[in-house]
Design an enzyme around this catalytic site. Structure first.
Site, PDB file in Angstrom:
ATOM      1  N   GLY A  30       1.532   7.446  -0.673  1.00 38.23           N
ATOM      2  CA  GLY A  30       1.786   7.632   0.757  1.00 38.23           C
ATOM      3  C   GLY A  30       0.706   7.101   1.662  1.00 38.23           C
ATOM      4  O   GLY A  30       0.381   5.912   1.663  1.00 38.23           O
TER       5      GLY A  30
ATOM      6  N   ILE B  28      -2.481   7.641   1.588  1.00 42.48           N
ATOM      7  CA  ILE B  28      -3.817   7.457   1.010  1.00 42.48           C
ATOM      8  C   ILE B  28      -4.091   5.968   0.810  1.00 42.48           C
ATOM      9  O   ILE B  28      -3.337   5.288   0.110  1.00 42.48           O
ATOM     10  CB  ILE B  28      -3.933   8.173  -0.348  1.00 42.48           C
ATOM     11  CG1 ILE B  28      -3.636   9.665  -0.198  1.00 42.48           C
ATOM     12  CG2 ILE B  28      -5.316   7.978  -0.950  1.00 42.48           C
ATOM     13  CD1 ILE B  28      -3.552  10.412  -1.504  1.00 42.48           C
TER      14      ILE B  28
ATOM     15  N   GLU C  31       0.820  -1.213   0.000  1.00 41.39           N
ATOM     16  CA  GLU C  31       0.000   0.000   0.000  1.00 41.39           C
ATOM     17  C   GLU C  31       0.853   1.261   0.000  1.00 41.39           C
ATOM     18  O   GLU C  31       0.505   2.266  -0.625  1.00 41.39           O
ATOM     19  CB  GLU C  31      -0.930   0.003   1.214  1.00 41.39           C
ATOM     20  CG  GLU C  31      -1.887   1.176   1.282  1.00 41.39           C
ATOM     21  CD  GLU C  31      -2.940   1.140   0.183  1.00 41.39           C
ATOM     22  OE1 GLU C  31      -2.943   2.071  -0.645  1.00 41.39           O
ATOM     23  OE2 GLU C  31      -3.735   0.198   0.156  1.00 41.39           O
TER      24      GLU C  31
ATOM     25  N   GLY D   3      12.416  19.913   1.761  1.00 38.91           N
ATOM     26  CA  GLY D   3      12.530  18.459   1.885  1.00 38.91           C
ATOM     27  C   GLY D   3      11.546  17.681   1.037  1.00 38.91           C
ATOM     28  O   GLY D   3      11.450  16.456   1.159  1.00 38.91           O
TER      29      GLY D   3
ATOM     30  N   VAL E 123       2.250   3.512  -3.339  1.00 41.71           N
ATOM     31  CA  VAL E 123       1.514   4.492  -4.153  1.00 41.71           C
ATOM     32  C   VAL E 123       0.792   5.472  -3.238  1.00 41.71           C
ATOM     33  O   VAL E 123      -0.001   5.070  -2.382  1.00 41.71           O
ATOM     34  CB  VAL E 123       0.489   3.805  -5.069  1.00 41.71           C
ATOM     35  CG1 VAL E 123      -0.298   4.846  -5.868  1.00 41.71           C
ATOM     36  CG2 VAL E 123       1.181   2.826  -6.012  1.00 41.71           C
TER      37      VAL E 123
ATOM     38  N   LYS F 139       4.284   4.162 -10.240  1.00 40.66           N
ATOM     39  CA  LYS F 139       3.017   4.075  -9.515  1.00 40.66           C
ATOM     40  C   LYS F 139       1.853   3.840 -10.466  1.00 40.66           C
ATOM     41  O   LYS F 139       0.906   3.112 -10.147  1.00 40.66           O
ATOM     42  CB  LYS F 139       2.801   5.357  -8.709  1.00 40.66           C
ATOM     43  CG  LYS F 139       3.840   5.555  -7.612  1.00 40.66           C
ATOM     44  CD  LYS F 139       3.769   6.940  -6.998  1.00 40.66           C
ATOM     45  CE  LYS F 139       4.844   7.143  -5.946  1.00 40.66           C
ATOM     46  NZ  LYS F 139       4.848   8.516  -5.387  1.00 40.66           N
TER      47      LYS F 139
ATOM     48  N   GLU G 124      14.395  15.538  -3.638  1.00 41.76           N
ATOM     49  CA  GLU G 124      15.737  15.052  -3.355  1.00 41.76           C
ATOM     50  C   GLU G 124      16.777  15.980  -3.991  1.00 41.76           C
ATOM     51  O   GLU G 124      16.466  16.807  -4.848  1.00 41.76           O
ATOM     52  CB  GLU G 124      15.909  13.637  -3.925  1.00 41.76           C
ATOM     53  CG  GLU G 124      14.913  12.618  -3.397  1.00 41.76           C
ATOM     54  CD  GLU G 124      15.171  12.233  -1.951  1.00 41.76           C
ATOM     55  OE1 GLU G 124      16.287  12.509  -1.443  1.00 41.76           O
ATOM     56  OE2 GLU G 124      14.259  11.682  -1.313  1.00 41.76           O
TER      57      GLU G 124
ATOM     58  N   GLY H 267       6.173  11.701   2.903  1.00 40.74           N
ATOM     59  CA  GLY H 267       6.534  12.045   4.280  1.00 40.74           C
ATOM     60  C   GLY H 267       6.649  10.801   5.136  1.00 40.74           C
ATOM     61  O   GLY H 267       5.965   9.802   4.907  1.00 40.74           O
TER      62      GLY H 267
END
Length: 438
Positions: free
Chosen positions: A135, A137, A130, A188, A133, A206, A191, A308
């Site tokens: 984060g 959600i 999970e 942040g 894709v 994704k 990258e 995050g």
């Protein structure tokens, strides 16, 4: 009171997400045990460098550089190290040892997911992803489980927070691409090397995963048409805003029918103009959102933080609890629902609309020539706007045309743009972007 069994958990990787996963496993051990029916014991964290600085303070004795030994003794393995190797070998070793695996490695799944799915099926263990894709959600489980009795026809979404932040900054503040990228790096969101994000590769991985689940057919990166946002200029953003649109990097997977009745699936990632009233147009900052269209459920939208450490750790822990419950209660593992072989279609087969920016000579007959050429290629113009510019140095006037077409095949639209470039009244084609939601 019956004493709970203990399940050994091995964590591979301790970056932003991995550190938060470790913290939650330690701090919320009692709550997780109550939900799972077993104690989840974090037995070790495999890292490259034990003494590397980390934002979360964790017991030093948990860290090891010996990932192979750590995996051998685990009931559950969480892979958050990223990359193809050694992640692939370690996941396969865990599966062969009978451990359930939770991973957030979208690049690996998009490149070699079938090998992992087949190994998990053969071993009778659960492979969950999970966190790969969008984060936090919950999108993969609803597609796989909640909509399993329906027929998904289309999935489109903002699945990369870095690019959404950059495009949103350009739209709301007027920043250039370079300035918006620098701000994303400072905060942040991006990258030091943002190539995978701004080049669209992260979103493409994704998209392959979403398409595979939605259409029960295995798609990989080679099946995804991919364009990034590096070519989107401040002028494009301003022109889109003036026309009532916003530019988003969308991942799109949709089922298409050919004239002979056969079906195929288009999977693509590219910058896209959306009307400002479209739900995805209101997704700001580094947030993600996925819009799902199904025959019976209709339109569904999933929205939340797409990146995050803490949000993504939430998705990892959800998969971990699910896998642990299966071990405690017994029964078959959740398997991949890939049963079909729907062909992947090239971008030329897509039916879409274009936004085309043209710098043209300011003289009579220009609009007629352009309109005739569009008609010859079977492409209908929906909107045409003209703005006159005067060069301060040469005092020569030119016109900027902004055209939005009606839907046509990608092949016809591409041929039209190529033909337009050959007109003697065209100074330059300033932008070509696809349009959705019109």
């Amino acid at each position: 009171m019956t004493e709970l069994r203990t399940l050994k958990v091995a964590l591979l990787g301790c970056g932003n997400v991995g550190a938060q996963v470790a913290r939650i496993l330690i701090d919320d051990a009692d709550a997780l045990a109550a939900r799972t029916g077993a104690r989840l014991e974090l037995t070790g964290i495999a890292v490259r460098t034990i003494d590397a600085p980390r934002d979360v303070e964790l017991p030093r004795e948990l860290f090891t550089t010996d990932a192979d030994t750590l995996v051998k003794d685990a009931d559950l393995v969480i892979e958050l190290m990223g990359g193809i190797e050694p992640a692939r070998s370690l996941i396969l070793a865990a599966i062969q040892n009978g451990a359930c695996v939770v991973t957030g490695n979208k690049a690996l799944l998009a490149q070699d997911g079938p090998t992992l799915y087949e190994a998990a099926d053969k071993a009778g263990v659960q492979l969950s992803y999970e966190a790969a894709v969008a984060g936090a959600i919950p999108i993969l489980r609803p597609i796989r489980d909640s909509l399993s009795g329906d027929r998904i026809t289309r999935v489109l979404g903002i699945v990369n927070g870095t690019t959404n932040f950059i495009l949103d900054q350009m739209d709301t503040t007027g920043a250039t691409f370079a300035d918006a990228l620098a701000e994303a790096q400072r905060l942040g969101y991006a990258e030091a090397d943002p190539t995978a994000d701004v080049g669209g590769l992260d979103a493409a991985a994704k998209a392959a995963i979403l398409a595979s689940l939605s259409f029960h057919t295995r798609f990989d990166l080679e099946n995804v048409h991919c364009e990034g946002i590096t070519g989107v200029s401040a002028a494009d953003i301003a022109a889109a805003k003036d026309a009532g649109f916003v530019i988003k990097l969308l991942a799109i997977a949709e089922k298409l029918s050919a004239a002979d009745g056969s079906e195929g699936v288009s999977v693509r990632v590219h910058p896209t103009l959306l009307p400002r009233e479209h739900p995805l147009a209101a997704v700001h900052g580094a947030f993600n959102a996925v819009f799902v269209e199904a025959e019976n459920a209709g339109e569904l939208m999933f929205y939340g933080q797409g990146a995050g450490g803490t949000p993504t750790a939430s998705a990892v822990l959800g998969d971990l609890v699910s896998a642990a419950r299966r071990i405690v209660l017994g029964g078959p593992a959740q398997t991949e629902t890939t049963i079909g072989k729907v062909p992947a279609l090239p971008i030329d087969a897509v039916n879409t609309s274009y936004y085309i920016g043209l710098d043209v000579a300011d003289q009579p007959g220009v609009l007629a020539k352009i309109a005739q050429l569009f008609a010859e290629h079977g492409v209908s113009i929906e909107i045409m706007r003209q703005t006159i510019h005067r060069d301060a140095d040469s005092n020569v006037e030119s016109a900027e045309l902004r055209i939005v077409t009606h839907r046509a095949t990608e092949a016809a639209l591409a041929a039209t743009v190529q033909a337009v470039k050959g007109l003697d009244v065209i100074n330059s084609v300033t932008s070509v972007l696809r349009v959705e939601g019109v």
